[in-house]
Design a protein around this motif. Sequence first.
Motif, PDB file in Angstrom:
ATOM      1  N   LYS A 173       9.939 -20.153   3.828  1.00  0.00           N
ATOM      2  CA  LYS A 173      10.751 -19.139   3.159  1.00  0.00           C
ATOM      3  C   LYS A 173       9.910 -17.989   2.618  1.00  0.00           C
ATOM      4  O   LYS A 173      10.145 -17.451   1.557  1.00  0.00           O
ATOM      5  CB  LYS A 173      11.580 -19.772   2.040  1.00  0.00           C
ATOM      6  CG  LYS A 173      12.399 -20.957   2.556  1.00  0.00           C
ATOM      7  CD  LYS A 173      13.592 -21.275   1.715  1.00  0.00           C
ATOM      8  CE  LYS A 173      14.561 -22.235   2.373  1.00  0.00           C
ATOM      9  NZ  LYS A 173      13.969 -23.244   3.273  1.00  0.00           N
ATOM     10  N   ILE A 183       9.527 -15.311   4.502  1.00  0.00           N
ATOM     11  CA  ILE A 183      10.050 -14.135   5.202  1.00  0.00           C
ATOM     12  C   ILE A 183      11.221 -13.599   4.398  1.00  0.00           C
ATOM     13  O   ILE A 183      12.122 -14.344   4.030  1.00  0.00           O
ATOM     14  CB  ILE A 183      10.552 -14.522   6.605  1.00  0.00           C
ATOM     15  CG1 ILE A 183       9.416 -15.095   7.429  1.00  0.00           C
ATOM     16  CG2 ILE A 183      11.186 -13.332   7.306  1.00  0.00           C
ATOM     17  CD1 ILE A 183       8.315 -14.129   7.689  1.00  0.00           C
ATOM     18  N   PHE A 184      11.190 -12.321   4.158  1.00  0.00           N
ATOM     19  CA  PHE A 184      12.265 -11.717   3.391  1.00  0.00           C
ATOM     20  C   PHE A 184      13.320 -11.139   4.322  1.00  0.00           C
ATOM     21  O   PHE A 184      13.075 -10.909   5.494  1.00  0.00           O
ATOM     22  CB  PHE A 184      11.703 -10.630   2.480  1.00  0.00           C
ATOM     23  CG  PHE A 184      10.826 -11.183   1.400  1.00  0.00           C
ATOM     24  CD1 PHE A 184      11.381 -11.806   0.298  1.00  0.00           C
ATOM     25  CD2 PHE A 184       9.453 -11.100   1.492  1.00  0.00           C
ATOM     26  CE1 PHE A 184      10.571 -12.319  -0.700  1.00  0.00           C
ATOM     27  CE2 PHE A 184       8.645 -11.617   0.499  1.00  0.00           C
ATOM     28  CZ  PHE A 184       9.201 -12.232  -0.598  1.00  0.00           C
ATOM     29  N   GLU A 185      14.496 -10.902   3.764  1.00  0.00           N
ATOM     30  CA  GLU A 185      15.617 -10.450   4.584  1.00  0.00           C
ATOM     31  C   GLU A 185      15.315  -9.165   5.343  1.00  0.00           C
ATOM     32  O   GLU A 185      15.655  -9.030   6.510  1.00  0.00           O
ATOM     33  CB  GLU A 185      16.856 -10.235   3.700  1.00  0.00           C
ATOM     34  CG  GLU A 185      17.618 -11.518   3.454  1.00  0.00           C
ATOM     35  CD  GLU A 185      18.705 -11.346   2.404  1.00  0.00           C
ATOM     36  OE1 GLU A 185      19.063 -10.197   2.107  1.00  0.00           O
ATOM     37  OE2 GLU A 185      19.187 -12.375   1.898  1.00  0.00           O
ATOM     38  N   ASP A 186      14.658  -8.198   4.663  1.00  0.00           N
ATOM     39  CA  ASP A 186      14.427  -6.929   5.366  1.00  0.00           C
ATOM     40  C   ASP A 186      13.430  -7.100   6.509  1.00  0.00           C
ATOM     41  O   ASP A 186      13.530  -6.448   7.537  1.00  0.00           O
ATOM     42  CB  ASP A 186      13.997  -5.814   4.398  1.00  0.00           C
ATOM     43  CG  ASP A 186      12.828  -6.196   3.515  1.00  0.00           C
ATOM     44  OD1 ASP A 186      12.715  -7.372   3.153  1.00  0.00           O
ATOM     45  OD2 ASP A 186      12.035  -5.305   3.171  1.00  0.00           O
ATOM     46  N   GLN A 187      12.448  -8.034   6.335  1.00  0.00           N
ATOM     47  CA  GLN A 187      11.517  -8.299   7.434  1.00  0.00           C
ATOM     48  C   GLN A 187      12.240  -8.954   8.605  1.00  0.00           C
ATOM     49  O   GLN A 187      12.014  -8.614   9.759  1.00  0.00           O
ATOM     50  CB  GLN A 187      10.392  -9.227   6.960  1.00  0.00           C
ATOM     51  CG  GLN A 187       9.439  -8.558   5.991  1.00  0.00           C
ATOM     52  CD  GLN A 187       8.445  -9.549   5.415  1.00  0.00           C
ATOM     53  OE1 GLN A 187       8.813 -10.621   4.966  1.00  0.00           O
ATOM     54  NE2 GLN A 187       7.172  -9.195   5.451  1.00  0.00           N
ATOM     55  N   GLY A 219       1.165  -6.824  14.393  1.00  0.00           N
ATOM     56  CA  GLY A 219       1.105  -5.705  13.462  1.00  0.00           C
ATOM     57  C   GLY A 219       1.192  -4.316  14.061  1.00  0.00           C
ATOM     58  O   GLY A 219       2.145  -3.590  13.832  1.00  0.00           O
ATOM     59  N   TYR A 244      -4.325 -10.395   8.504  1.00  0.00           N
ATOM     60  CA  TYR A 244      -4.260 -11.376   7.432  1.00  0.00           C
ATOM     61  C   TYR A 244      -2.820 -11.544   6.985  1.00  0.00           C
ATOM     62  O   TYR A 244      -2.090 -10.570   6.837  1.00  0.00           O
ATOM     63  CB  TYR A 244      -5.164 -10.951   6.276  1.00  0.00           C
ATOM     64  CG  TYR A 244      -6.615 -10.934   6.696  1.00  0.00           C
ATOM     65  CD1 TYR A 244      -7.379 -12.088   6.613  1.00  0.00           C
ATOM     66  CD2 TYR A 244      -7.188  -9.803   7.257  1.00  0.00           C
ATOM     67  CE1 TYR A 244      -8.699 -12.098   7.042  1.00  0.00           C
ATOM     68  CE2 TYR A 244      -8.503  -9.796   7.697  1.00  0.00           C
ATOM     69  CZ  TYR A 244      -9.256 -10.947   7.583  1.00  0.00           C
ATOM     70  OH  TYR A 244     -10.551 -10.961   8.025  1.00  0.00           O
ATOM     71  N   ARG A 245      -2.405 -12.782   6.836  1.00  0.00           N
ATOM     72  CA  ARG A 245      -1.027 -13.120   6.433  1.00  0.00           C
ATOM     73  C   ARG A 245      -1.078 -13.985   5.191  1.00  0.00           C
ATOM     74  O   ARG A 245      -2.008 -14.770   5.029  1.00  0.00           O
ATOM     75  CB  ARG A 245      -0.304 -13.935   7.507  1.00  0.00           C
ATOM     76  CG  ARG A 245      -0.585 -13.543   8.913  1.00  0.00           C
ATOM     77  CD  ARG A 245       0.255 -12.360   9.288  1.00  0.00           C
ATOM     78  NE  ARG A 245      -0.181 -11.859  10.585  1.00  0.00           N
ATOM     79  CZ  ARG A 245       0.073 -10.632  11.014  1.00  0.00           C
ATOM     80  NH1 ARG A 245       0.750  -9.802  10.267  1.00  0.00           N
ATOM     81  NH2 ARG A 245      -0.346 -10.239  12.184  1.00  0.00           N
ATOM     82  N   TYR A 246      -0.010 -13.914   4.425  1.00  0.00           N
ATOM     83  CA  TYR A 246       0.019 -14.620   3.149  1.00  0.00           C
ATOM     84  C   TYR A 246       1.297 -15.410   3.032  1.00  0.00           C
ATOM     85  O   TYR A 246       2.367 -14.905   3.343  1.00  0.00           O
ATOM     86  CB  TYR A 246      -0.058 -13.609   1.997  1.00  0.00           C
ATOM     87  CG  TYR A 246      -1.279 -12.758   2.139  1.00  0.00           C
ATOM     88  CD1 TYR A 246      -2.472 -13.123   1.530  1.00  0.00           C
ATOM     89  CD2 TYR A 246      -1.284 -11.639   2.964  1.00  0.00           C
ATOM     90  CE1 TYR A 246      -3.620 -12.390   1.716  1.00  0.00           C
ATOM     91  CE2 TYR A 246      -2.430 -10.900   3.167  1.00  0.00           C
ATOM     92  CZ  TYR A 246      -3.594 -11.281   2.540  1.00  0.00           C
ATOM     93  OH  TYR A 246      -4.743 -10.564   2.740  1.00  0.00           O
ATOM     94  N   LYS A 259      -1.379 -21.491  -2.359  1.00  0.00           N
ATOM     95  CA  LYS A 259      -1.285 -20.172  -1.732  1.00  0.00           C
ATOM     96  C   LYS A 259      -2.189 -20.197  -0.503  1.00  0.00           C
ATOM     97  O   LYS A 259      -3.272 -20.793  -0.538  1.00  0.00           O
ATOM     98  CB  LYS A 259      -1.780 -19.105  -2.704  1.00  0.00           C
ATOM     99  CG  LYS A 259      -1.845 -17.708  -2.104  1.00  0.00           C
ATOM    100  CD  LYS A 259      -2.590 -16.744  -3.029  1.00  0.00           C
ATOM    101  CE  LYS A 259      -3.062 -15.517  -2.258  1.00  0.00           C
ATOM    102  NZ  LYS A 259      -2.065 -14.457  -2.166  1.00  0.00           N
ATOM    103  N   ILE A 297      -4.006 -18.018   2.832  1.00  0.00           N
ATOM    104  CA  ILE A 297      -4.365 -16.775   3.518  1.00  0.00           C
ATOM    105  C   ILE A 297      -4.703 -17.153   4.956  1.00  0.00           C
ATOM    106  O   ILE A 297      -5.594 -17.967   5.193  1.00  0.00           O
ATOM    107  CB  ILE A 297      -5.571 -16.071   2.868  1.00  0.00           C
ATOM    108  CG1 ILE A 297      -5.278 -15.756   1.388  1.00  0.00           C
ATOM    109  CG2 ILE A 297      -5.920 -14.800   3.632  1.00  0.00           C
ATOM    110  CD1 ILE A 297      -6.438 -15.078   0.670  1.00  0.00           C
TER     111      ILE A 297
END
Lengths: 418, 296
Positions: free
Chosen positions: A35, A37-41, A65, A80-82, A89, A91
């Motif tokens: 979870k 990923i956000f809705e706009d993404q 990218g 790099y992804r988070y 957390k 990376i």
Amino acid sequence: MEKGYLDMELLRFTTAGSVDDGKSTLIGRLLYDSKSIFEDQLEAVEAASRSRGGEEVNLALLTDGLRSEREQGITIDVAYRYFATPRRKFIIADTPGHIQYTRNMVTGASTADLAIILIDARNGVKEQTVRHSFIASMLGIGQVAVCVNKMDMADFSQRVFDDIVAAYKTLASKLGLHGVHFIPISAKLGDNVVERSANMPWYTGQTLIELLESAPIGKRLADAPVRMAVQSVIRPMSDRFHDYRGYAGRIASGVLKVGDPVTVYPGGRQSTVKAVNLGEADLQEAQAGESVAVQLTDDIDIGRGNLLACGIAPTVASELKLRICWFNERALTVGGKYIVRHTTCEVQGIVKSIDHRTDIETLHEEPAERLEMNDIAAVTLKTSAPLAFDPYKQNRTTGSVVFIDPSTLETVGAGIIL
Amino acid sequence: MTHLQELEAESIYVLREVAAQFERPAILFSGGKDSIVVTHLAHKAFYPARIPFPLVHIDTGHNFTETIDYRDALVEKLGARMIVGSVQDSIDTGRVREETGFNASRNRLQTTTLLDTIEKHRFDAAIGGARRDEEKARAKERFFSHRDEFGQWDPRNQRPELWDVYNGHKQPGEHFRVFPISNWTEMDVWQYILNERIEMPSIYFTHSRRVFFRDGQWLAAEPCMKLKPDETVEIREVRCRTIGDISCTGLTLSRAQSPEEIIEEIAASRVTERGSRTDDRRSETAMEERKIAGYF
């Protein structure tokens, strides 16, 4: 509120692979199922999937990218992804997997605590598996998660998985890789990534996310001898801090305590730790990974490039045996002169010999006159001044060097000290 | 170490490398939370000495007054030097032309003012608060990001960065952008603000404001914003999730009064913070195109 978040740990991991391996799909799956990923993404990816004529949402598009990459459908650089779970957390250093991107894989692996190696269940251990594993071994990554992907296209067969595990173990022992875990997954469907697979009841080990949440962190070396390269000297020269002189640096290994005797390299002068500061705070001790300012009891001449050390002494020498990865289109030749950066110290370096080049798909060692971009080889380097170092296997920070071309000033190679 | 301690240590290390490797660095200070955190980290990195670089603010002339008040108070408190580059001056001297129409924004014009300011003061490193998690083009950004003589970014020819070795060597005329908080997320930033008790501009917290609704988001009804005939001004309880030029800063309906409440809000949020920036919504690759041209 989520109190747990304040004291989470940080795990850095790397993934190498091409579009065909399903690497981008796997990362998209980790982000999506955790979870992150956000809705706009997601809307942007859905729109992009549709405009490319796809029917399903292509999770791989979440991680591709740059426009040129999306157009060509390849990944050309380290990205790099988070993401975070309630426990950790993460990376991700996401790198392309083809041989012409060896340098990008080396870059991504240089800071990783763990490497994910993807194997296509239909193809088994291939040249690229050897390549990715060699790099993980060379860069001293302590944990490897071998993900046997596309199990959905191999009937979720335990025998297929077991055969690949056996073949990989032979490779791992040849490379001296430790801490290897094997997980059968389907990145596309999500099996054993975040959600446990209902299709493979025969697998009872950890899912990938469980492994990532529990893998030991820290090649941080708190138990190793203290090493701290001085970045700069903090001298306020104000009325209130008239005599303050703090040696600023990040502790590479060990635990530095007030009262500890320290030796300054090169040179070998000795003193005692008077205070350890972080911002306005006075600390009694600081451990590997912390950025501090250290005050000593004696007024000795210390500057950028000096190394503060306690305990077992580092090696001090001006001839080094290195394994290097070459990054630049201008080949490395014997006799070539470079700026050599070791921790915060810069010296001139000359390549005395290329001892052998390694074919990282067959692991054969062969003689070489010059090193082209992406070549990996053992070389002997002579430096204009002695360096204080440790073998890379013991200390990533004091055991690594970077080559800078004196005319273009680009970073052209990376070396680990053998 | 906790993840916040590790991120802090990494950022302080990067800031100290800037001080050691460059002759004339500067912090790009927007008044937003990211540049506030960078400034706080710089204070910790060099204490008890002063921050060894000036703060540079590119003022679009369309800033929230709260941002300017906060900026001036912070500079006073830290004893730092402040340099302001004015987009209005760039317009008046004909360096840029103001956009017209309802969606006119001075955000894009900032790039010229920024590059002019860098050139005028001969800055060789501009430190920014950009984070890799913000936008996909930023995911590949380096800590030390090399720019050519024209201030442009070449995403295909970036210097590799290994371990914690940063190469700040440059040819005459070239400069660097440096991003010490590259590895932080929006959540990390707010957690750190909470942990360190960093004072923030009031507009990050809930307040009553005159707003109007356009293209799916709330914008501030300030004099510089031109309303379309069908748009009406209302009073709502809002806060800023990012702070930029008024023309492109979307406001979030929110009752969050403290960093704790903002953290809860982010944890529950299903839209990224850049989703509230109209400048990124112009096209799929809007950020990449602006970065290549020399944007932050």
